[in-house]
Design an enzyme around this catalytic site. Structure first.
Site, PDB file in Angstrom:
ATOM      1  CG  HIS A   4      23.413  15.398 -12.517  1.00  0.00           C
ATOM      2  ND1 HIS A   4      23.304  15.984 -13.758  1.00  0.00           N
ATOM      3  CD2 HIS A   4      24.031  14.203 -12.726  1.00  0.00           C
ATOM      4  CE1 HIS A   4      23.849  15.186 -14.666  1.00  0.00           C
ATOM      5  NE2 HIS A   4      24.287  14.097 -14.065  1.00  0.00           N
ATOM      6  CE  LYS A  22      32.995  14.753 -16.517  1.00  0.00           C
ATOM      7  NZ  LYS A  22      32.152  13.714 -15.964  1.00  0.00           N
ATOM      8  CG  HIS A  46      21.884  12.554  -8.122  1.00  0.00           C
ATOM      9  ND1 HIS A  46      23.029  13.203  -7.713  1.00  0.00           N
ATOM     10  CD2 HIS A  46      22.221  11.911  -9.258  1.00  0.00           C
ATOM     11  CE1 HIS A  46      23.997  12.977  -8.587  1.00  0.00           C
ATOM     12  NE2 HIS A  46      23.541  12.198  -9.532  1.00  0.00           N
ATOM     13  NE  ARG A  85      46.601   3.567   3.266  1.00  0.00           N
ATOM     14  CZ  ARG A  85      47.307   2.643   3.916  1.00  0.00           C
ATOM     15  NH1 ARG A  85      48.295   2.026   3.316  1.00  0.00           N
ATOM     16  NH2 ARG A  85      47.003   2.358   5.150  1.00  0.00           N
ATOM     17  CE  LYS A 134      32.212  15.149  -9.303  1.00  0.00           C
ATOM     18  NZ  LYS A 134      30.842  15.695  -9.254  1.00  0.00           N
ATOM     19  CD  GLU A 161      31.253  19.098  -8.038  1.00  0.00           C
ATOM     20  OE1 GLU A 161      31.445  18.133  -8.795  1.00  0.00           O
ATOM     21  OE2 GLU A 161      30.191  19.298  -7.449  1.00  0.00           O
ATOM     22  CG  HIS A 211      22.561   9.035 -14.452  1.00  0.00           C
ATOM     23  ND1 HIS A 211      22.439   9.603 -13.212  1.00  0.00           N
ATOM     24  CD2 HIS A 211      23.402   9.844 -15.149  1.00  0.00           C
ATOM     25  CE1 HIS A 211      23.188  10.692 -13.152  1.00  0.00           C
ATOM     26  NE2 HIS A 211      23.793  10.864 -14.323  1.00  0.00           N
ATOM     27  CD  GLU A 228      24.832  12.815 -17.781  1.00  0.00           C
ATOM     28  OE1 GLU A 228      25.069  14.033 -17.694  1.00  0.00           O
ATOM     29  OE2 GLU A 228      24.723  12.073 -16.781  1.00  0.00           O
ATOM     30  CG  ASN A 278      26.926  18.140 -10.368  1.00  0.00           C
ATOM     31  OD1 ASN A 278      27.133  17.009 -10.780  1.00  0.00           O
ATOM     32  ND2 ASN A 278      27.739  18.747  -9.520  1.00  0.00           N
ATOM     33  NE  ARG A 319      34.165  16.961 -11.985  1.00  0.00           N
ATOM     34  CZ  ARG A 319      34.912  15.895 -12.118  1.00  0.00           C
ATOM     35  NH1 ARG A 319      36.197  15.960 -11.839  1.00  0.00           N
ATOM     36  NH2 ARG A 319      34.404  14.756 -12.519  1.00  0.00           N
TER      37      ARG A 319
END
Ligand SMILES: NC(=O)c1ccc[n+]([C@@H]2O[C@H](COP(=O)([O-])OP(=O)(O)OC[C@H]3O[C@@H](n4cnc5c(N)ncnc54)[C@H](O)[C@@H]3O)[C@@H](O)[C@H]2O)c1
Ligand SMILES: [Zn+2]
Length: 366
Positions: free
Chosen positions: A249, A228, A253, A123, A144, A238, A266, A186, A246, A242
């Site tokens: 993205h 960032k 993606h 956990r 993330k 987010e 990427h 990026e 993206n 936030r």
């Protein structure tokens, strides 16, 4: 060596950036509250292991930590449930407990995978990022963490902040040129979403940066990371702001998923995605004359600005509708309104998106 802090109350943590940061790793860990004597589980990939694993393990062992390591295959395919399970099996076999810490030595792939393992093992255990790619200035900050599913990228994940990011710019010198370019995608993104003067600076210093001038590189990483950090410190999970990170993205993606996470990496996918976002913004009348400059700065950093292979428009739209930002199958995009400024648009009509996608193949008529 420079330090930024991600301000998140009791989850706050430092980002150390500079040449030789790795040499101080044991001290930095101790400062971050991970005391010597604890077990450290270093995860890296097959390309990075021969370059940086041995000395990293040695430095940590000399610092008093009980170090184990695990090497995953290189590349996006390692961000899978299968490799995640192997990491869990190894962690249990070597007897890691709740006081142990996971350490990601690598790029965004190793960082996301190791972070997700750390977020879920018993956990959640402590986690440290030691980035080795330029792109990882982005992926190592913000918490993330995720693995991919064949039907979607980063779909199985969590928010799990590291205790420390130790970014040694010396490690970047061994990066293949294509990975350097990918990382700059990026960096440029952080300018395009937040700071027009950073974009101008990147245009003016493109040659020096690509020649790895250490001072310029450190300045670029500090500036990109600062964007960032500012965004994540305001919106860790987010809920709103936030999402601007993206930019490019949702498109990107889809390109990655439909090329099977091979062929386009990427940063390349994000670069092409940022061009698509600029063209869509222009088509929707949200911005004027931004796609040309976007294309120019990406080209300066040897990034692709069109799809190298034709992809099916309907398939791209299907993947984009499944995107995590999507709500009820609607298309949601981060779109530029000027250089250095973006906004989030929900409920975008399909037709203009189709038109942009149809012109995105470099062999096409665009
Ligand atoms: N979590 C986030 O917020 C976030 C943000 C951006 C990107 N990402 C993720 O990051 C991933 C991409 O990261 P990446 O571009 O770093 O890819 P990567 O981790 O696959 O590294 C790129 C390649 O470079 C090699 N490599 C790494 N460091 C090296 C070094 N110092 N010298 C020589 N070779 C080296 C790797 O083995 C790999 O082949 C994607 O999965 C993306 O989704 C996550
Ligand atoms: Zn990204």
């Amino acid at each position: 060596m420079k330090c930024l802090t991600v301000e998140l109350g009791e989850r706050s943590y430092p980002i150390w950036i500079g040449p030789g940061v790795r040499q101080k790793l044991a001290d930095l860990l101790q400062q971050a509250g991970i005391a010597p004597g604890r077990k450290l589980f270093v995860v890296t990939d097959q390309n990075i292991a021969p370059l940086y694993l041995e000395d990293t393990v040695q430095l940590l062992t000399e610092g008093g930590y009980a170090v184990h390591h695990f090497i995953v295959p290189a590349g996006e395919e390692a961000k899978s449930l299968a490799i995640y399970e192997q990491i869990m099996t190894e962690a249990l076999t070597i007897g890691l407990d709740r006081k142990s810490a996971f350490l990601a030595l690598g790029g965004g792939v190793v960082g996301d995978l190791t972070g997700f393992a750390a977020a879920t093992y018993m956990r959640g255990v402590a986690f440290v990022q030691v980035p080795t790619t330029l792109l990882a200035h982005d992926s190592s900050v913000g918490g993330k963490v995720a693995v991919n599913h064949p039907l979607g990228k980063n779909i199985i994940g969590a928010f799990h902040q590291p205790k420390l990011v130790a970014y040694d710019t010396n490690a970047l010198t061994t990066l293949p040129p294509r990975e350097v370019a990918s990382g700059f995608a990026e960096v440029i993104k952080h300018g395009l979403i937040w700071d027009a003067s950073f974009v101008t600076w990147l245009e003016e210093n493109a040659d020096g940066l690509q020649a790895f001038d250490h001072e310029l590189l450190q300045a670029a990483l500090l500036r990109a990371c600062s964007v960032k950090v500012a965004v994540v410190s305001q919106d860790e999970r987010e809920q709103g702001l936030r999402a601007i990170l993206n930019l490019g993205h949702t498109f990107g993606h889809a390109f990655e998923a439909l090329t099977g996470y091979k062929g386009i990496n990427h940063g390349e996918a994000v670069a092409i995605g940022m061009v698509a976002a600029a063209r869509l913004a222009e088509r929707l009348g949200l911005a004027e004359n931004i796609s040309e400059r976007t294309v120019r700065v990406l080209r300066q950093y040897r990034l692709p600005v069109a799809l190298p292979v034709p992809l099916d428009v309907d398939e791209m739209l299907d993947v984009m509708r499944r995107d995590k930002k999507g709500e009820g199958g609607k298309l949601v995009f981060v779109l530029p309104t000027a250089i250095g400024k973006v906004d989030i648009y929900k409920n975008i009509e399909e037709e203009p998106v189709r038109a942009v996608l149809a012109e995105l193949y470099e062999g096409g008529e665009a």
